[in-house]
Motif scaffolding. Structure first.
Motif, PDB file in Angstrom:
ATOM      1  N   ARG A   1       6.502  -3.278  -9.900  1.00 50.62           N
ATOM      2  CA  ARG A   1       6.466  -2.690 -11.129  1.00 50.62           C
ATOM      3  C   ARG A   1       7.902  -1.865 -10.870  1.00 50.62           C
ATOM      4  NH1 ARG A   1       1.723   1.286 -10.658  1.00 50.62           N
ATOM      5  NH2 ARG A   1       1.816   1.710 -12.996  1.00 50.62           N
TER       6      ARG A   1
ATOM      7  N   LEU B   1     -12.177  -2.123 -10.503  1.00 49.75           N
ATOM      8  CA  LEU B   1     -12.472  -0.616 -10.680  1.00 49.75           C
ATOM      9  C   LEU B   1     -12.056  -0.079 -11.906  1.00 49.75           C
ATOM     10  CD1 LEU B   1     -12.453   1.402  -7.018  1.00 49.75           C
ATOM     11  CD2 LEU B   1     -14.403   0.285  -8.037  1.00 49.75           C
TER      12      LEU B   1
ATOM     13  N   LEU C   1       6.997   2.619 -13.949  1.00 47.62           N
ATOM     14  CA  LEU C   1       6.207   3.715 -13.472  1.00 47.62           C
ATOM     15  C   LEU C   1       6.376   5.043 -14.050  1.00 47.62           C
ATOM     16  CD1 LEU C   1       7.708   2.662  -9.690  1.00 47.62           C
ATOM     17  CD2 LEU C   1       5.211   2.866 -10.586  1.00 47.62           C
TER      18      LEU C   1
ATOM     19  N   HIS D   1      -9.145   6.019  -2.075  1.00 48.01           N
ATOM     20  CA  HIS D   1      -9.948   5.770  -0.954  1.00 48.01           C
ATOM     21  C   HIS D   1      -9.903   7.223  -0.412  1.00 48.01           C
ATOM     22  CE1 HIS D   1     -11.794   2.368   1.361  1.00 48.01           C
ATOM     23  NE2 HIS D   1     -12.140   3.312   2.437  1.00 48.01           N
TER      24      HIS D   1
ATOM     25  N   ALA E   1     -10.312   2.647 -13.002  1.00 50.65           N
ATOM     26  CA  ALA E   1      -9.754   3.861 -12.403  1.00 50.65           C
ATOM     27  C   ALA E   1      -8.382   3.850 -12.730  1.00 50.65           C
ATOM     28  CB  ALA E   1     -10.178   4.188 -11.056  1.00 50.65           C
ATOM     29  N   PRO E   2      -7.650   5.080 -12.665  1.00 49.49           N
ATOM     30  CA  PRO E   2      -6.123   5.192 -12.772  1.00 49.49           C
ATOM     31  C   PRO E   2      -5.441   4.241 -11.707  1.00 49.49           C
ATOM     32  CG  PRO E   2      -6.957   7.234 -12.945  1.00 49.49           C
ATOM     33  CD  PRO E   2      -8.127   6.472 -12.448  1.00 49.49           C
ATOM     34  N   GLY E   3      -4.181   3.482 -12.164  1.00 44.97           N
ATOM     35  CA  GLY E   3      -3.621   2.696 -11.251  1.00 44.97           C
ATOM     36  C   GLY E   3      -4.092   1.359 -10.737  1.00 44.97           C
ATOM     37  N   TRP E   4      -5.056   1.065 -11.321  1.00 47.69           N
ATOM     38  CA  TRP E   4      -5.940  -0.183 -11.203  1.00 47.69           C
ATOM     39  C   TRP E   4      -5.646  -1.074 -12.540  1.00 47.69           C
ATOM     40  CZ3 TRP E   4      -9.448  -1.682  -6.847  1.00 47.69           C
ATOM     41  CH2 TRP E   4      -9.294  -0.572  -5.848  1.00 47.69           C
TER      42      TRP E   4
ATOM     43  N   ALA F   1      -9.519  -0.606   3.260  1.00 55.21           N
ATOM     44  CA  ALA F   1      -8.571   0.327   2.559  1.00 55.21           C
ATOM     45  C   ALA F   1      -7.133   0.063   2.484  1.00 55.21           C
ATOM     46  CB  ALA F   1      -8.695   1.601   2.649  1.00 55.21           C
TER      47      ALA F   1
ATOM     48  N   LEU G   1      -1.680   8.665  -9.664  1.00 53.41           N
ATOM     49  CA  LEU G   1      -2.386   7.552  -9.383  1.00 53.41           C
ATOM     50  C   LEU G   1      -1.838   6.443 -10.216  1.00 53.41           C
ATOM     51  CD1 LEU G   1      -6.042   8.603  -9.191  1.00 53.41           C
ATOM     52  CD2 LEU G   1      -4.621   8.340  -7.320  1.00 53.41           C
ATOM     53  N   ALA G   2      -1.380   6.857 -11.151  1.00 53.55           N
ATOM     54  CA  ALA G   2      -0.807   5.634 -12.183  1.00 53.55           C
ATOM     55  C   ALA G   2       0.366   5.081 -11.573  1.00 53.55           C
ATOM     56  CB  ALA G   2      -0.594   6.298 -13.661  1.00 53.55           C
ATOM     57  N   ALA G   3       0.901   5.915 -10.730  1.00 55.31           N
ATOM     58  CA  ALA G   3       2.237   5.194  -9.990  1.00 55.31           C
ATOM     59  C   ALA G   3       1.855   4.327  -8.867  1.00 55.31           C
ATOM     60  CB  ALA G   3       2.813   6.608  -9.438  1.00 55.31           C
TER      61      ALA G   3
ATOM     62  N   LYS H   1     -12.176   8.260  -9.238  1.00 56.75           N
ATOM     63  CA  LYS H   1     -10.648   7.794  -9.849  1.00 56.75           C
ATOM     64  C   LYS H   1     -10.079   6.567  -8.930  1.00 56.75           C
ATOM     65  CE  LYS H   1      -9.670  11.366 -12.974  1.00 56.75           C
ATOM     66  NZ  LYS H   1      -9.000  12.808 -13.165  1.00 56.75           N
ATOM     67  N   GLY H   2     -10.973   5.957  -8.209  1.00 53.13           N
ATOM     68  CA  GLY H   2     -10.556   4.895  -7.447  1.00 53.13           C
ATOM     69  C   GLY H   2      -9.804   5.247  -6.220  1.00 53.13           C
TER      70      GLY H   2
ATOM     71  N   HIS I   1       0.838  -1.200  -0.069  1.00 57.28           N
ATOM     72  CA  HIS I   1      -0.033   0.062  -0.178  1.00 57.28           C
ATOM     73  C   HIS I   1       0.916   1.430  -0.001  1.00 57.28           C
ATOM     74  CE1 HIS I   1      -3.685   2.412   0.640  1.00 57.28           C
ATOM     75  NE2 HIS I   1      -2.851   3.244   1.290  1.00 57.28           N
TER      76      HIS I   1
ATOM     77  N   ARG J   1      -2.901   5.255  -3.577  1.00 53.14           N
ATOM     78  CA  ARG J   1      -4.355   4.772  -3.461  1.00 53.14           C
ATOM     79  C   ARG J   1      -5.320   5.446  -2.660  1.00 53.14           C
ATOM     80  NH1 ARG J   1      -4.599  -0.499  -5.841  1.00 53.14           N
ATOM     81  NH2 ARG J   1      -6.658  -0.702  -5.395  1.00 53.14           N
TER      82      ARG J   1
END
Lengths: 570, 570
Positions: free
Chosen positions: B4, B321, B9, A240, B323-326, A313, A215-217, A237-238, A198, A220
């Motif tokens: 990753r 989801l 990344l 929490h 969403a970005p990162g998922w 989460a 977020l792509a990195a 965008k997911g 996490h 969360r």
């Protein structure tokens, strides 16, 4: 989840079936079931650290009468800095557990800026002794910026040895979002190292495609959300959303409309920074819950946010419901809506002084961490002249500041304070024994007419921050901090009026929470006696050096124009 | 979550921010957001196996026109036996992924009963090659009982070497709930070994304090729930309810009332056992979703159950989801309510034949697993006489059977079939090369007037189960199974009328799903030509030997009175 032995399993099975007396039974309370929303009367049987029975009658070796009470899962604070309570983890445990908070996910970011990995280790050792379950996120951004002198640095290689510690979840709030977006190699090294764990976020106002990049990195969660609109984008965008109500940053009211049953699986609660006065006067997560319910939030939504949703989460899959097989972390309430906590069960144990007394002491670290050389009034001389001076504009109750400009008196090549315009001096004295820097500037909005207020809590590098109407009193206050190993000091006319020592890294007291609370009251009164109009003068001092928050801040290196993210030549 | 690299990344961040073209962009579809319930038009940008952008416009190196389509997270089948599709994992992958099922959590329980840990290993190897994400739960109850001869045993020490495999989640459906409640040492050893992992449940009709005992052992999910009342008790007791719609057991309609938005975080979907005919004719999880919506379930509730909630129940924190990162597991639908899947993205890749062609073949195991010696008609002689014979009563479409009694003709010391009363013979022939046992009995309800039906799929030990009106045809069918390495055979008048070979452990075909489907149709017709009135005669044959399901069953050791859980002397 915690490993269990065959013997433990056998006991749990027998006690759950009711063929053996349970170790502990809460008799006849109402359970608030966060799955169905039902309230139903039942005994709750407990064996070891687990609930083993609900929905039936049980006899117990020990029984607690819960008739008339409501039983909910213990609360989870999903992001906080224990240091901000001014208490050690042990003292924090005693202070907050009674508010029903059975799990906290802390980021030892403050102590890490002073002591580095030794600070993290101290928290990990403490976490193994506290009654509440203290989980640790490894601090991701130490130091916060290159514009200040911290006591330590933490790189990916410093953190990875602790990844698999039983109390570690992952990487703490990734504050350096510009670094993520710019693909800073040191940031990416940390994100890579923790890509299977996490990674907590910290992205105030970050929106749109830049948010997507962040977020792509793999980040969360976020607790820096201040408007419902921002929260909705982040939910969509997911992310929490961790709703925060600290002593400084208070977002609950702005976000209350998003706490719906629909969103509840994706919302959690946190306090971030909450001081012992507020904890004593208002409460902790219990305060957030009762405030939300009073504002019209459905109890199911906010109680879910306070427990099961926060657990999910952060991958804490063993807790958050009152049901067989789940961790016996329970808050026993006098009243559901008002969230008045009557008693608390932590990992199956009734929380009382006897239980706290069983904790092993942990050797504190960071004694004698205030390594600044003694200063004199002349060290606070503000060289400069001319009609215009940049001045930090304090906004009451906010950590954001304004970039203001004043015409200040000057003579002999130095600028002077002007209490008539409510402009006093501010200085940051490097105190880690690194370089002896003193950054000097001016601040407007404190209302201080005389004397000085100094603190070794100065986010995030925790150098000494001092504000004052008088250079001599500033020196008195700063030097006193050296003598007491850090803390808060109020000085006037060459004498200390009030103080609290925070000898653990200059951040935490050795006292219990009651004594810390009692010490803060005269400190606050002393500050008021100097003329300040701010409700929380020490918090406002503590955040003047934080150069990641707009607009004008000060570090040991000097004034920082945060919008340009560089030092300015005052 | 998957590790990753820094390079991955960096690409994800740039593509998420839109400063570089994304590897794949779904242009202009509507995303169904399972957090807020909103439907909104957006591009979806994908980099590697992750979504990196939503809520904006993106350009892609490859773009797919999604205008008019609805994009939802890929579906997760939370409990199934791939073997029940009669397909290898590779063929199953091609069969089911097109239905939007991007993750399956399988229990290789059938192959394990034949081959032991070699079967588990075969599934783990296959799982690393399939396009869909096949996750494996380690089979907990092999053999299912002591009343039958299986091909292998699996104890805790056999399973623990695979606990940390990347594809393993935890322990599969713990069917032996009486063993848990009785604290059977071998059961407890498995529960101990997996106490820090997910342990899946299987507890049909278990209620009250016995259910509490079972849950106290750490079991968290159940797919054997058949009534809404049972589901509500299990939800209230913290179980995640996995609603099942297989080819044999169909619980969706009975449980449809519990699929509400409130419960949706705690509900998931599964198919358990679903054959390729049903998959072809009705669908898979897509069928469950459209059936639920047609019955009035809110789309938000059932789509959550099909993705994010299933993921959370099993700790798959990277998916569920859009969403970005998922994880980029997506079903692109023509229609949300009807759940017609137009195309599928699996870990960022458009699913098509080219993609399936990239999979490495995995060497099959379990060839020549049918080790029964050739049999003759006389081997099926049913010794006995007297007026009363216990007879298995088949219930159409159910795996439960009734304990019936008939007056059957007998002569020369053997009992005979009586098609006038619809009572024919049933035999289970041990086929693992262990002891050559043949258990013999009678069954009522097949409607068979002549010939025989035989199968090497015979839950859970997968010995040969044969039913027939004629001992010679029974022998022909059983011997043919030896020649074709297992499968289904219909024989009459000394000849084989129809067959399918299942040479992988006697359970799975080497053919693709289309060919298997095509082979099942004449088999079903051949069975009907013999007079059977059952819709699924092979499934009914396959479950006659399952001695954990009431009331009268048969194994290679003879007839089993399941209620007394012992062999009866027929």
């Amino acid at each position: 989840m915690v490993a269990r032995t065959v013997a433990e399993l056998a006991r749990a099975i027998d006690q759950g079936r009711g063929v053996a007396a349970a170790e502990l039974v809460l008799k006849g309370g109402r359970v608030f079931d966060l799955v169905t929303g039902d309230l139903f009367v039942t005994d709750v049987a407990i064996c070891g650290d687990r609930i083993v029975g609900t929905g039936g009658d049980y006899r117990g070796i020990r029984e607690i009468d819960a008739r008339g009470k409501t039983i909910v899962p213990g609360f989870i604070d999903t992001h906080l800095h224990i240091e901000s309570s001014l208490l050690t983890p042990h003292a924090f445990d005693r202070c907050v557990l009674g508010h029903g908070v059975t799990t906290v996910i802390c980021d030892p970011h403050e102590i890490s800026n002073v002591l580095g990995i030794d600070g993290v280790r101290y928290f990990l050792e403490s976490a193994q002794e506290t009654v509440m379950d203290v989980r640790v996120q490894l601090s991701s951004c130490v130091p916060a910026t290159h514009l200040e002198t911290s006591g330590a640095r933490l790189e990916a290689s410093d953190l990875t040895p602790y990844m698999d510690h039983a109390k570690v979840i992952g990487l703490a709030e990734f504050m350096n979002f510009p670094g993520v977006l710019a693909k800073d190699p040191l940031c990416l090294a940390k994100l890579e190292a923790f890509s299977e764990r996490h990674i907590d976020g910290h992205a105030p106002l970050l929106r749109g495609l830049d948010l997507n990049g962040y977020l792509a990195a793999g980040i969360r969660t976020d607790h820096e959300i201040t408007t419902a609109d921002e929260a909705l984008e982040k939910l969509r965008k997911g992310m929490h959303v961790l709703i925060r109500e600290g002593s400084v940053s208070k977002d609950l009211h702005a976000l209350i409309s998003i706490i719906t049953e629909r969103h509840s699986p994706f919302i959690a609660l946190c306090t971030d920074d909450r001081n012992p006065l507020d904890i004593a006067e208002e409460g902790h997560l219990d305060y957030m819950i009762r405030t939300a319910v009073a504002a019209g939030v459905a109890p199911l939504a906010v109680y879910r946010a306070a427990s099961i949703s926060g657990a999910r989460a952060f991958g804490l899959s063993d807790r958050g419901l009152v049901a067989p097989g789940w961790r016996a972390d329970l808050a026993i309430l006098d009243d559901l809506d008002d969230c008045r906590v009557s008693s608390v069960i932590s990992a199956g144990r009734l929380v009382d002084d006897t239980l706290f007394a069983t904790r092993k002491a942990v050797k504190v670290v960071g004694r004698h961490s205030v390594k600044a050389r003694p200063v004199a009034a002349m060290d606070f001389a503000a060289r400069g002249s001319g009609p215009s001076t940049p001045v930090i504009g304090v906004v009451p109750g906010k950590i954001i500041t304004e970039y203001r400009t004043f015409a200040l008196p000057y003579r002999d090549g130095t600028r002077r304070v002007d209490t008539g315009q409510d402009v006093i001096k501010v200085a940051v004295v490097e105190r880690h024994g690194v370089n002896g820097n003193i950054g000097i500037g001016f601040v407007n909005g404190f209302g201080l007419k005389r004397g000085a207020i100094a603190s070794t809590v100065g986010h995030d590098s925790h150098n000494i921050c001092v504000v004052g109407a008088d250079d001599s009193d500033m020196a008195v206050a700063v030097n006193r901090l050296g003598e007491i190993e850090g803390g808060f000091v109020v000085a006037v006319n060459g004498k200390v009026m009030a103080e609290i020592a925070l000898p653990v890294a200059g951040l935490m007291s050795l006292m219990g929470h009651e004594d810390v609370r009692d010490a803060l009251i005269p400190l606050r009164q002393a500050a008021r006696a100097l003329g300040t109009t701010l409700a929380e003068p020490f918090l406002q001092v503590a955040f003047l050096p934080l150069p990641v928050i707009p607009h004008l801040k000060i570090t040991d290196k000097g004034l920082v124009d945060v919008d340009r993210f560089q030092l300015i030549d005052a």
